[in-house]
Motif scaffolding. Structure first.
Motif, short mmCIF file in Angstrom:
data_model
loop_
_atom_site.label_atom_id
_atom_site.label_comp_id
_atom_site.label_asym_id
_atom_site.label_seq_id
_atom_site.Cartn_x
_atom_site.Cartn_y
_atom_site.Cartn_z
N MET A 1 -18.80 47.36 -25.04
CA MET A 1 -19.22 48.52 -24.25
C MET A 1 -19.56 48.08 -22.84
O MET A 1 -19.78 46.90 -22.58
CB MET A 1 -20.41 49.22 -24.91
CG MET A 1 -21.70 48.45 -24.89
SD MET A 1 -23.06 49.25 -25.81
CE MET A 1 -23.10 50.88 -25.08
N ARG A 2 -19.60 49.06 -21.95
CA ARG A 2 -19.99 48.79 -20.56
C ARG A 2 -21.39 49.36 -20.33
O ARG A 2 -21.59 50.57 -20.32
CB ARG A 2 -18.99 49.40 -19.59
CG ARG A 2 -17.62 48.74 -19.62
CD ARG A 2 -16.77 49.16 -18.44
NE ARG A 2 -16.46 50.59 -18.46
CZ ARG A 2 -15.91 51.25 -17.44
NH1 ARG A 2 -15.65 50.62 -16.31
NH2 ARG A 2 -15.64 52.53 -17.54
N LEU A 3 -22.35 48.47 -20.15
CA LEU A 3 -23.73 48.85 -19.92
C LEU A 3 -24.01 48.95 -18.42
O LEU A 3 -23.56 48.10 -17.64
CB LEU A 3 -24.68 47.84 -20.55
CG LEU A 3 -24.71 47.82 -22.08
CD1 LEU A 3 -25.41 46.56 -22.58
CD2 LEU A 3 -25.42 49.06 -22.62
N VAL A 4 -24.76 49.97 -18.04
CA VAL A 4 -25.11 50.16 -16.63
C VAL A 4 -26.60 50.43 -16.48
O VAL A 4 -27.28 50.84 -17.43
CB VAL A 4 -24.32 51.34 -16.00
CG1 VAL A 4 -22.83 51.05 -16.02
CG2 VAL A 4 -24.64 52.65 -16.71
N THR A 5 -27.09 50.20 -15.28
CA THR A 5 -28.43 50.63 -14.88
C THR A 5 -28.23 51.74 -13.85
O THR A 5 -27.44 51.60 -12.92
CB THR A 5 -29.23 49.48 -14.27
OG1 THR A 5 -29.41 48.46 -15.27
CG2 THR A 5 -30.59 49.95 -13.79
N PHE A 6 -28.96 52.86 -14.03
CA PHE A 6 -28.78 53.98 -13.12
C PHE A 6 -30.11 54.63 -12.79
O PHE A 6 -31.12 54.39 -13.45
CB PHE A 6 -27.81 55.01 -13.71
CG PHE A 6 -28.34 55.77 -14.91
CD1 PHE A 6 -28.98 57.00 -14.76
CD2 PHE A 6 -28.19 55.27 -16.19
CE1 PHE A 6 -29.46 57.70 -15.86
CE2 PHE A 6 -28.66 55.96 -17.29
CZ PHE A 6 -29.30 57.17 -17.13
N GLY A 166 -22.36 38.97 -21.57
CA GLY A 166 -21.30 39.79 -21.02
C GLY A 166 -20.88 39.34 -19.64
O GLY A 166 -21.23 38.23 -19.19
N TYR A 167 -20.16 40.22 -18.93
CA TYR A 167 -19.56 39.88 -17.65
C TYR A 167 -19.69 41.05 -16.68
O TYR A 167 -19.64 42.22 -17.08
CB TYR A 167 -18.07 39.55 -17.85
CG TYR A 167 -17.83 38.47 -18.87
CD1 TYR A 167 -17.78 37.13 -18.49
CD2 TYR A 167 -17.67 38.78 -20.21
CE1 TYR A 167 -17.57 36.13 -19.43
CE2 TYR A 167 -17.46 37.79 -21.17
CZ TYR A 167 -17.42 36.47 -20.77
OH TYR A 167 -17.22 35.48 -21.70
N LEU A 202 -19.79 44.30 -18.95
CA LEU A 202 -18.88 44.43 -20.08
C LEU A 202 -19.33 43.42 -21.13
O LEU A 202 -19.33 42.20 -20.87
CB LEU A 202 -17.44 44.15 -19.64
CG LEU A 202 -16.37 44.21 -20.72
CD1 LEU A 202 -16.26 45.62 -21.30
CD2 LEU A 202 -15.02 43.75 -20.17
N THR A 203 -19.74 43.90 -22.30
CA THR A 203 -20.31 43.01 -23.31
C THR A 203 -19.25 42.04 -23.84
O THR A 203 -18.05 42.35 -23.89
CB THR A 203 -20.94 43.79 -24.46
OG1 THR A 203 -19.98 44.73 -24.98
CG2 THR A 203 -22.17 44.55 -23.97
#
Length: 294
Positions: A1-6, A166-167, A202-203
């Motif tokens: 999954m793609r983790l974000v901070t918002f 992740g990356y 990206l995990t």
């Protein structure tokens, strides 16, 4: 999954989200209160158990209306570890540019490691403050960055996978004349706002082979960089082993792996960034990091 901070306009704190393929930000804490607080390093430190919480929450999380993406780790606990001259063609490009005052070698015999302070980090869409460089020699460097999950010291290169969470993408923005003048790199590369990062983490479970990832950089729509991570001189296992030999790596630490050929100093004359330019860096799977220049 793609983790974000918002962030959202009506809320002061950061929140953790998931980025869908169409660019929608999902509010994970709205689906699972255990993910409230918006502190990405805590999620990373939680390991597989907390990551499973995030994955389950993403399946039912609502859209975060009006979400504004921040750097995935807006304020790293430590300086970002960076690696210089880590693609063969870029090493030659840098050596012939006249801006490398650190050594006479072209291709280094060991990883060249420096750092950028946490105050250099900005998120997607935030302006790169080129006005902080009095020499008007601001350059771009698109890079793959590794996010450390399980920490440790003396990590063996064979065990590198169990330590990667992740990356993400980093733009190692550089004031070239300052870099040359001070005969080291932190004063030319560590200025405030000189480390755009994002858009997501990206995990690692989504990246069976990071060497297959492709990085491209455009400036004002013009292609400048295009390389696969397999072209690194010192690969990710080597970098993790080298840095951790005497420095403890911790969850949320960031290692920027180096930039390929095609930076501004590689042109004759150099093509430095100027206010109004837009730098767009894309890595397959992670997404696009785009920043205007101020």
């Amino acid at each position: 999954m793609r983790l974000v901070t918002f962030r959202q306009k009506d809320r002061l704190q950061h929140r953790i989200g998931a980025l869908t393929p169409d660019g929608t930000v999902l509010d994970l804490a709205a689906a699972d209160p255990a993910l409230d607080g918006g502190f990405m390093p805590a999620l990373i430190a939680g390991g597989s158990a907390v990551l499973h919480h995030a994955q389950a929450a993403a399946a039912k999380a609502p859209e975060a209306k009006g979400a504004m993406l921040c750097a995935p780790i807006p304020r790293p606990a430590k300086n970002i570890f960076c690696v210089g001259k880590n693609y063969h063609e870029h090493a030659r490009e840098f050596a012939s540019s006249g801006f490398d005052a650190s050594t006479q070698e072209v291709v280094p015999d060991a990883p060249v490691v420096f750092s950028k302070p946490p105050t250099s980090v900005i998120g997607p869409g935030e302006p790169i403050p080129s006005f902080l460089d009095p020499t008007n020699s601001v350059d771009y460097e698109g890079e793959l960055a590794v996010i450390i999950g399980q920490g440790g010291r003396g990590i063996r290169s064979a065990d590198w996978r169990q330590h990667v969470f992740g990356y993400t993408i980093v733009n190692d923005v550089t004031a070239r004349t300052l870099q040359h003048k001070h005969r080291q790199w932190i004063l030319g590369k560590g200025l405030d706002g000189f480390c755009p990062m994002g858009p997501a983490i990206l995990t690692a479970d989504e990246v069976p082979d990071p060497a297959a990832l492709r990085l491209t950089t455009q400036v004002n729509g013009e292609a400048r960089q295009d390389a696969v991570v397999a072209d690194l001189i010192f690969d990710i296992p080597t970098l993790i082993a080298t840095i951790s030999a005497g420095i403890t790596l911790e969850p949320g630490d960031i290692i920027a792996t180096g930039t390929p050929v095609g930076v501004g100093i590689g042109f004759k004359p150099p093509r430095f960034l100027k206010p109004g330019d837009v730098v767009r860096i894309e890595i397959s799977g992670i997404g696009v990091l785009e920043n205007p220049v101020a």
